[in-house]
Design a protein around this motif. Structure first.
Motif, PDB file in Angstrom:
ATOM      1  N   PHE A 157       0.797  -1.201  -0.091  1.00 41.81           N
ATOM      2  CA  PHE A 157      -0.039   0.002   0.113  1.00 41.81           C
ATOM      3  C   PHE A 157       0.966   1.194   0.058  1.00 41.81           C
ATOM      4  CE2 PHE A 157      -2.058   3.341   2.072  1.00 41.81           C
ATOM      5  CZ  PHE A 157      -3.260   3.784   1.507  1.00 41.81           C
ATOM      6  N   SER A 158       0.357   2.223  -1.016  1.00 39.91           N
ATOM      7  CA  SER A 158       1.639   3.322  -1.046  1.00 39.91           C
ATOM      8  C   SER A 158       0.669   4.543  -1.291  1.00 39.91           C
ATOM      9  CB  SER A 158       2.591   3.036  -2.170  1.00 39.91           C
ATOM     10  OG  SER A 158       3.178   2.099  -2.033  1.00 39.91           O
ATOM     11  N   LYS A 159       1.093   5.848  -1.028  1.00 45.02           N
ATOM     12  CA  LYS A 159       0.540   7.021  -1.251  1.00 45.02           C
ATOM     13  C   LYS A 159       1.056   7.554  -2.630  1.00 45.02           C
ATOM     14  CE  LYS A 159       2.954   9.661   1.902  1.00 45.02           C
ATOM     15  NZ  LYS A 159       3.038  10.295   3.334  1.00 45.02           N
ATOM     16  N   ARG A 160       0.286   8.565  -3.307  1.00 41.41           N
ATOM     17  CA  ARG A 160       0.728   9.211  -4.537  1.00 41.41           C
ATOM     18  C   ARG A 160       2.003   9.898  -4.258  1.00 41.41           C
ATOM     19  NH1 ARG A 160      -0.827  11.316  -9.027  1.00 41.41           N
ATOM     20  NH2 ARG A 160       0.047  13.390  -9.715  1.00 41.41           N
ATOM     21  N   GLY A 161       2.847   9.714  -5.261  1.00 33.51           N
ATOM     22  CA  GLY A 161       4.218   9.983  -5.507  1.00 33.51           C
ATOM     23  C   GLY A 161       5.291   8.981  -5.141  1.00 33.51           C
ATOM     24  N   VAL A 162       4.806   8.102  -4.536  1.00 33.02           N
ATOM     25  CA  VAL A 162       5.699   6.724  -3.915  1.00 33.02           C
ATOM     26  C   VAL A 162       6.323   6.282  -5.487  1.00 33.02           C
ATOM     27  CG1 VAL A 162       6.237   4.237  -2.980  1.00 33.02           C
ATOM     28  CG2 VAL A 162       4.912   6.597  -1.840  1.00 33.02           C
ATOM     29  N   ILE A 163       7.636   6.090  -5.374  1.00 29.99           N
ATOM     30  CA  ILE A 163       8.172   5.174  -6.621  1.00 29.99           C
ATOM     31  C   ILE A 163       8.800   4.078  -5.772  1.00 29.99           C
ATOM     32  CG2 ILE A 163       9.835   5.096  -8.365  1.00 29.99           C
ATOM     33  CD1 ILE A 163       9.373   8.062  -8.923  1.00 29.99           C
ATOM     34  N   ARG A 164       8.764   2.635  -5.990  1.00 28.85           N
ATOM     35  CA  ARG A 164       9.115   1.642  -5.653  1.00 28.85           C
ATOM     36  C   ARG A 164       9.905   1.017  -6.797  1.00 28.85           C
ATOM     37  NH1 ARG A 164       7.012  -0.312  -0.643  1.00 28.85           N
ATOM     38  NH2 ARG A 164       5.227   0.885   0.081  1.00 28.85           N
TER      39      ARG A 164
ATOM     40  N   PHE B  42      14.236  -9.053 -15.569  1.00 25.82           N
ATOM     41  CA  PHE B  42      13.830  -7.675 -15.722  1.00 25.82           C
ATOM     42  C   PHE B  42      13.868  -7.296 -14.235  1.00 25.82           C
ATOM     43  CE2 PHE B  42      11.850  -9.530 -19.704  1.00 25.82           C
ATOM     44  CZ  PHE B  42      11.765  -8.395 -20.471  1.00 25.82           C
ATOM     45  N   ALA B  43      14.043  -5.873 -14.328  1.00 25.69           N
ATOM     46  CA  ALA B  43      14.119  -4.858 -13.088  1.00 25.69           C
ATOM     47  C   ALA B  43      12.609  -4.448 -13.059  1.00 25.69           C
ATOM     48  CB  ALA B  43      15.113  -3.969 -13.136  1.00 25.69           C
ATOM     49  N   HIS B  44      11.880  -4.334 -12.017  1.00 25.88           N
ATOM     50  CA  HIS B  44      10.464  -3.864 -11.818  1.00 25.88           C
ATOM     51  C   HIS B  44      10.535  -2.848 -10.988  1.00 25.88           C
ATOM     52  CE1 HIS B  44       6.486  -4.241 -10.020  1.00 25.88           C
ATOM     53  NE2 HIS B  44       6.142  -4.022 -11.132  1.00 25.88           N
ATOM     54  N   GLY B  45       9.462  -1.779 -11.308  1.00 20.44           N
ATOM     55  CA  GLY B  45       9.201  -0.999 -10.332  1.00 20.44           C
ATOM     56  C   GLY B  45       8.015  -0.161 -10.764  1.00 20.44           C
ATOM     57  N   PHE B  46       7.201   0.686  -9.839  1.00 16.73           N
ATOM     58  CA  PHE B  46       6.000   1.352 -10.118  1.00 16.73           C
ATOM     59  C   PHE B  46       6.096   2.616  -9.349  1.00 16.73           C
ATOM     60  CE2 PHE B  46       4.868  -1.370  -6.588  1.00 16.73           C
ATOM     61  CZ  PHE B  46       4.002  -0.478  -5.814  1.00 16.73           C
ATOM     62  N   SER B  47       5.334   3.642  -9.910  1.00 18.29           N
ATOM     63  CA  SER B  47       4.884   4.930  -9.424  1.00 18.29           C
ATOM     64  C   SER B  47       3.310   4.919  -9.119  1.00 18.29           C
ATOM     65  CB  SER B  47       5.434   6.035 -10.127  1.00 18.29           C
ATOM     66  OG  SER B  47       4.815   6.120 -11.424  1.00 18.29           O
ATOM     67  N   VAL B  48       3.049   5.624  -8.017  1.00 15.52           N
ATOM     68  CA  VAL B  48       1.830   5.751  -7.564  1.00 15.52           C
ATOM     69  C   VAL B  48       1.179   7.082  -8.243  1.00 15.52           C
ATOM     70  CG1 VAL B  48      -0.117   5.821  -5.693  1.00 15.52           C
ATOM     71  CG2 VAL B  48       2.173   4.230  -5.537  1.00 15.52           C
ATOM     72  N   LEU B  49       0.166   6.981  -9.028  1.00 14.04           N
ATOM     73  CA  LEU B  49      -0.470   8.091  -9.748  1.00 14.04           C
ATOM     74  C   LEU B  49      -1.818   8.565  -9.157  1.00 14.04           C
ATOM     75  CD1 LEU B  49      -0.154   6.748 -13.456  1.00 14.04           C
ATOM     76  CD2 LEU B  49       1.700   8.182 -12.068  1.00 14.04           C
ATOM     77  N   SER B  50      -2.442   7.598  -8.249  1.00 13.56           N
ATOM     78  CA  SER B  50      -3.818   8.051  -7.421  1.00 13.56           C
ATOM     79  C   SER B  50      -3.261   8.425  -6.122  1.00 13.56           C
ATOM     80  CB  SER B  50      -4.781   6.864  -7.496  1.00 13.56           C
ATOM     81  OG  SER B  50      -3.885   5.889  -6.938  1.00 13.56           O
ATOM     82  N   GLU B  51      -4.105   8.622  -5.184  1.00 17.41           N
ATOM     83  CA  GLU B  51      -4.098   9.501  -4.048  1.00 17.41           C
ATOM     84  C   GLU B  51      -3.424   8.312  -3.286  1.00 17.41           C
ATOM     85  OE1 GLU B  51      -3.867  12.462  -2.735  1.00 17.41           O
ATOM     86  OE2 GLU B  51      -4.340  12.853  -4.918  1.00 17.41           O
ATOM     87  N   THR B  52      -3.844   6.964  -3.371  1.00 21.94           N
ATOM     88  CA  THR B  52      -3.308   5.746  -2.666  1.00 21.94           C
ATOM     89  C   THR B  52      -3.556   4.607  -3.556  1.00 21.94           C
ATOM     90  OG1 THR B  52      -5.465   5.120  -1.584  1.00 21.94           O
ATOM     91  CG2 THR B  52      -3.941   6.377  -0.468  1.00 21.94           C
ATOM     92  N   ALA B  53      -2.581   3.608  -3.486  1.00 19.63           N
ATOM     93  CA  ALA B  53      -2.746   2.573  -4.327  1.00 19.63           C
ATOM     94  C   ALA B  53      -2.553   1.214  -3.386  1.00 19.63           C
ATOM     95  CB  ALA B  53      -2.053   2.557  -5.765  1.00 19.63           C
ATOM     96  N   SER B  54      -3.300   0.040  -3.943  1.00 19.41           N
ATOM     97  CA  SER B  54      -2.826  -1.072  -3.143  1.00 19.41           C
ATOM     98  C   SER B  54      -2.434  -2.123  -4.189  1.00 19.41           C
ATOM     99  CB  SER B  54      -4.223  -1.756  -2.550  1.00 19.41           C
ATOM    100  OG  SER B  54      -4.353  -1.200  -1.207  1.00 19.41           O
ATOM    101  N   VAL B  55      -1.227  -2.633  -4.450  1.00 19.27           N
ATOM    102  CA  VAL B  55      -0.436  -3.466  -5.285  1.00 19.27           C
ATOM    103  C   VAL B  55      -0.456  -4.731  -4.795  1.00 19.27           C
ATOM    104  CG1 VAL B  55       1.270  -3.832  -7.004  1.00 19.27           C
ATOM    105  CG2 VAL B  55       0.341  -1.540  -6.410  1.00 19.27           C
ATOM    106  N   MET B  56      -0.886  -6.011  -5.859  1.00 20.26           N
ATOM    107  CA  MET B  56      -0.656  -7.330  -5.343  1.00 20.26           C
ATOM    108  C   MET B  56       0.073  -7.835  -6.487  1.00 20.26           C
ATOM    109  SD  MET B  56      -3.619  -9.916  -4.453  1.00 20.26           S
ATOM    110  CE  MET B  56      -2.937 -11.350  -3.196  1.00 20.26           C
ATOM    111  N   TYR B  57       1.292  -8.561  -5.938  1.00 20.55           N
ATOM    112  CA  TYR B  57       1.904  -9.405  -7.138  1.00 20.55           C
ATOM    113  C   TYR B  57       2.180 -10.824  -6.744  1.00 20.55           C
ATOM    114  CZ  TYR B  57       6.051  -7.680  -4.946  1.00 20.55           C
ATOM    115  OH  TYR B  57       6.859  -7.305  -3.897  1.00 20.55           O
ATOM    116  N   LYS B  58       1.925 -11.705  -7.594  1.00 25.58           N
ATOM    117  CA  LYS B  58       2.439 -13.124  -7.442  1.00 25.58           C
ATOM    118  C   LYS B  58       3.926 -13.285  -7.869  1.00 25.58           C
ATOM    119  CE  LYS B  58      -1.964 -15.268  -8.552  1.00 25.58           C
ATOM    120  NZ  LYS B  58      -2.082 -15.803  -7.072  1.00 25.58           N
ATOM    121  N   VAL B  59       4.634 -14.121  -7.091  1.00 30.13           N
ATOM    122  CA  VAL B  59       6.034 -14.208  -7.544  1.00 30.13           C
ATOM    123  C   VAL B  59       6.222 -15.992  -7.394  1.00 30.13           C
ATOM    124  CG1 VAL B  59       7.078 -12.224  -6.603  1.00 30.13           C
ATOM    125  CG2 VAL B  59       6.853 -14.257  -4.970  1.00 30.13           C
TER     126      VAL B  59
END
Length: 183
Positions: free
Chosen positions: A51-58, A116-133
């Motif tokens: 879970f992240s807020k807007r502007g977070v880059i992981r 691959f290297a992977h990352g994401f930025s949050v564009l909305s006020e908050t975001a919940s991201v789920m990923y399988k590995v």
């Protein structure tokens, strides 16, 4: 379920078939048989959620061999810009990246294969991201590349004054400094 190819071989976007009615919606987020029919042959063993807020880059994160991880990424709430960088040395797209908007609304998923290297930025006020590995976390194999690397030139679609990055991610090497790759 529709498998959409990207400009980089093996990196695909999953567009689920969504069934909507007055109650809401239903879709298959993962169907092993359908994935296998489309050449996606990973055995997922763990689900991770953030879970992240807007502007977070992981990111940009990865694990090197033999602990490389394939990831199937989707958004449960909000909207992100999901990014994958090809680090397969023998690939014609080595060093190139694909970015795609994943959201709770569009229900798209990004299938990020090994290498691959992977990352994401949050564009909305908050975001919940789920990923399988398909591989467990292995600290000694953990690697990364700086999110703001000038060689990669990724537009994270977040203004500089909004960017929030972990201390760990700020000290990652640049693309030109990495001493590992995937064959």
């Amino acid at each position: 379920m529709n498998i959409e190819k990207t400009a980089i071989e093996d990196l695909v976007i999953i567009n689920p078939t969504v069934f909507e009615d007055s109650r809401g919606y239903f879709f298959e987020a993962y169907n092993k048989a359908k994935f296998l029919e489309n050449g996606i042959e990973y055995e997922f063993i763990q689900d991770n959620q953030s879970f992240s807020k807007r502007g977070v880059i992981r990111g940009l994160h990865l694990q090197i061999n033999p602990f490389a991880q394939a990831k199937l990424v989707r958004v449960l709430e909000g909207e992100i810009l999901d990014v994958a960088v090809d680090l397969r040395k023998n690939s014609p797209t080595y060093g190139q990246h694909v970015s795609v908007i994943l959201s709770a609304q569009n229900k798209k998923q990004l299938m990020v294969p090994h290498g691959f290297a992977h990352g994401f930025s949050v564009l909305s006020e908050t975001a919940s991201v789920m990923y399988k590995v398909d591989q467990l976390y292995h600290k000694e194999s953990e690697r990364g590349i700086r999110y703001d690397d000038p060689t990669l030139g990724i537009d994270w679609q977040v203004s500089l004054n909004e960017v929030i990055v972990s201390e760990k991610d700020v000290i990652l090497p640049s693309f030109n400094e990495i001493d590992w790759s995937f064959e």
